[in-house]
Design a protein around this motif. Structure first.
Motif, short mmCIF file in Angstrom:
data_model
loop_
_atom_site.label_atom_id
_atom_site.label_comp_id
_atom_site.label_asym_id
_atom_site.label_seq_id
_atom_site.Cartn_x
_atom_site.Cartn_y
_atom_site.Cartn_z
N GLU A 264 41.20 41.30 42.28
CA GLU A 264 40.20 42.03 41.50
C GLU A 264 38.91 41.22 41.31
OE1 GLU A 264 38.30 44.79 40.19
OE2 GLU A 264 40.42 45.35 40.40
N LYS A 265 37.75 41.87 41.47
CA LYS A 265 36.45 41.22 41.32
C LYS A 265 35.75 41.61 40.01
CE LYS A 265 36.90 39.47 45.46
NZ LYS A 265 37.25 38.04 45.61
N GLN A 266 36.01 42.80 39.52
CA GLN A 266 35.31 43.29 38.34
C GLN A 266 35.89 42.66 37.07
OE1 GLN A 266 34.97 47.53 38.07
NE2 GLN A 266 34.51 47.78 40.26
N PHE A 267 34.97 42.15 36.22
CA PHE A 267 35.40 41.45 35.01
C PHE A 267 36.19 42.36 34.08
CE2 PHE A 267 34.61 40.31 30.55
CZ PHE A 267 35.18 39.04 30.54
N ASN A 268 35.69 43.56 33.82
CA ASN A 268 36.36 44.48 32.91
C ASN A 268 37.77 44.81 33.38
OD1 ASN A 268 34.16 44.51 31.28
ND2 ASN A 268 33.39 46.50 31.96
N ARG A 269 37.90 45.00 34.67
CA ARG A 269 39.22 45.31 35.24
C ARG A 269 40.15 44.10 35.13
NH1 ARG A 269 43.30 48.18 35.50
NH2 ARG A 269 44.44 48.26 37.47
N LYS A 270 39.62 42.88 35.30
CA LYS A 270 40.42 41.67 35.14
C LYS A 270 40.96 41.56 33.71
CE LYS A 270 38.47 38.43 38.55
NZ LYS A 270 39.69 37.77 39.00
N VAL A 271 40.12 41.89 32.74
CA VAL A 271 40.55 41.86 31.34
C VAL A 271 41.70 42.84 31.12
CG1 VAL A 271 39.86 42.38 28.96
CG2 VAL A 271 38.32 41.09 30.47
#
Length: 223
Positions: A194-201
């Motif tokens: 995963e690259k997107q910060f929100n998705r990582k959270v």
């Protein structure tokens, strides 16, 4: 994991022809091909019964059979052992061997409530591979064959029992842990990509929750 030293007086030692299994299970061409490709020999090695080990039977467990299965390639499809379980109307513990290694496999098996010769089989339990010459322990002393069967299968579950937990409950808990661990592996792999910060959270929160569920399932007391 424990390998048991079965009493000499319980030795049965008869080779089980594949044709007999085919006949009792109406084996498909695919199943026969699996047997031919994967199984070298099946030996009905020990018969644990009141007359052989002097432990009383119960209504659910009248005998326990120990089968030695030698593989040709190290590969074993679960349908192969399942078909043997269908053909033999007793609980069975398998010692599966390949190139100097052995692992123990069994599924919790009990008579169907409707009676007759129908049996209900649960999910497979199995040990890791061990050296065939690993030391063996004497069978535990139990009041009856049902208790002995529970003990034999219990050694295949990598989590200790909770207070008052039945074998079936313990198996269901082990299966739930396995499902959660697979989900954890899936989420950890997704996090790596995963690259997107929100998705990582989001994924990290899911990982923490799953780890907490695994810890709860492994705990010796139920919350």
């Amino acid at each position: 994991m424990i390998l048991f030293d079965y009493p000499r007086q319980s030795y049965f030692g008869r080779t089980l022809p594949k044709a007999k299994i085919y006949a009792h299970t109406a084996a498909s061409t695919r199943l026969k091909e699996l047997f031919v490709r994967q199984i070298d020999q099946i030996v009905w090695k020990f018969k644990l019964a009141p007359e052989t080990i002097n432990i009383p039977a119960t209504e659910i467990v009248s005998e326990i059979q120990i089968f030695a299965v030698t593989l040709k390639t190290g590969e074993l499809h679960p349908d192969v052992l399942r078909s043997i379980d269908i053909a033999i109307p007793f609980p069975i513990v398998y010692e599966v061997s390949y190139e100097g290694k052995v692992k123990v496999m069994a599924c919790y098996k009990r008579p169907h409530e409707s009676g007759g010769e129908k049996w209900i089989s649960g999910a497979w339990l199995m040990s890791d591979w061990m050296p065939e010459n690993a030391g063996r322990q004497a069978l535990p002393v139990k009041l009856d064959l049902a208790a002995l069967y529970d003990e034999l299968l219990g050694t295949l579950i990598p989590y200790p029992p909770r207070q008052g937990e039945s074998l079936q409950q313990r198996i269901r808990r082990a299966e739930a842990i396995s499902r959660q661990q697979k989900e954890l592996t899936r989420m950890e792999a997704a996090l790596e990509k995963e690259k997107q910060f929100n998705r990582k959270v989001e994924i990290n929160a899911g990982i923490r929750n799953t780890k907490q569920q695994i810890d709860r399932l492994k705990a010796l007391t139920e919350e």
